[in-house]
Design an enzyme around this catalytic site. Sequence first.
Site, PDB file in Angstrom:
ATOM      1  NE  ARG A  63      -4.038   1.888   2.362  1.00  0.00           N
ATOM      2  CZ  ARG A  63      -4.453   2.684   3.337  1.00  0.00           C
ATOM      3  NH1 ARG A  63      -3.781   2.746   4.473  1.00  0.00           N
ATOM      4  NH2 ARG A  63      -5.535   3.412   3.184  1.00  0.00           N
TER       5      ARG A  63
ATOM      6  CB  ALA B 294      -5.439   5.349  -0.015  1.00  0.00           C
ATOM      7  CB  SER B 295     -10.752   2.820   0.200  1.00  0.00           C
ATOM      8  OG  SER B 295     -11.354   3.604  -0.802  1.00  0.00           O
ATOM      9  CB  ALA B 296     -10.513   1.682   5.386  1.00  0.00           C
TER      10      ALA B 296
END
Length: 394
Positions: A39, A97-99
């Site tokens: 990530r 940036a999504s969880a």
Amino acid sequence: MTGVSGAAGRAAARGLLGRLSETRPLTPEWEAAFHGVPRHAFLPDTVWLGDELTPCDRAREPETWLRAAYADAPVVTQVNDGEEPGPEGERWPSSSASAPGVVFRMLDMLGLEGGERVVEVGTGTGWNTGLLAHRLGSSLVTSVEVDEGLAARARGALASVGVEPRGVTGDGSVVVTDGVDRLLATCAVRRVPERWLSAVAPGGVVLTPWESPWLCFGLLRLTVRGDGSADGRFHPHAAFMLMRGQRTDLRIFRDVVRDGHVPEESATRLAPWNVTGEHWAARFAVGLQLPDVWCVWQHDPGVPGVRSRLWVATTDATSWAAVDDAGAAAGPAGSAFTVWEHGSRRLWREVESAHRWWREAGGPGPGDFGMTVTPDGRHTAWLGRPGRRVPRAA
């Protein structure tokens, strides 16, 4: 950038994987993608943290930046559509940036077995894109991004981890690939674009975050039918930024309420906080019944005896209502609240009707509802099963 460097980085990645496994263990395929597409490689050097959107620079605050990269939480990666804040210096999030927990839950919901052709709407950082390309192979994944700067940065990040899915810069509501098996949106919609249904093969899946002007909440998973229609259920616990082409920029005192308006006064026993705040199920149901109505709280409105005021308005700014909360002076349960309404519609009466229907239906939650979308763009919400239509409040 292709790996997590140092003991702290490796520990942060292991910690995130452990937290994800506690709630929803990753399949072997997605765990391999987690390691192969780290990530942190997809986050810009500056991210914005907290409700105040405080900038965090990787070079100056490496530990804070790394914690954000490997927290199971969303990270704001762009503000103000990439433009400098205006004269008032106001920042607002425009990409994130999504969880990770939500990312992998949505990927699971796609039901991939291998070999599916996938189009993603909303490349953003490119992390979702990279996970899909690692799982399926780059040739089966196309990602569409409206923001040229975000698209360019995502291409570089994807190349750094060795995947090369097809990237398209353009409006994701219309620029998508035909004949795909899955369409995944990483931005919320208030209406499912007609083009999405025609792009997905019969039996394929459209998965998108959902938003009504009343509440941004939930995921909608649709299965495309042979006649070009699609239907499916809502799923709770997700909130995404709205697709740029569906945004509405409305403010009560700039766009709706005017000095010359003379509102009609009445009273209600429906407490305004029963359709706002943490009342997710009620809010979701109200949003389905009133798809063109939004609300905002005004605290300390400067009116004697009024602690706060809930404003309700239509998205075309032609009708509005206000409900006054007098705080401690409101009296015992069941006391009346003052209502002010202006325009052709009596909006608070519509909210009351929507809340009453939801309560009489047993207080269903978001997961109890579904939606049918036809090729010509008609949206029909239903409760429990197609055919049991959710009414439009009046």
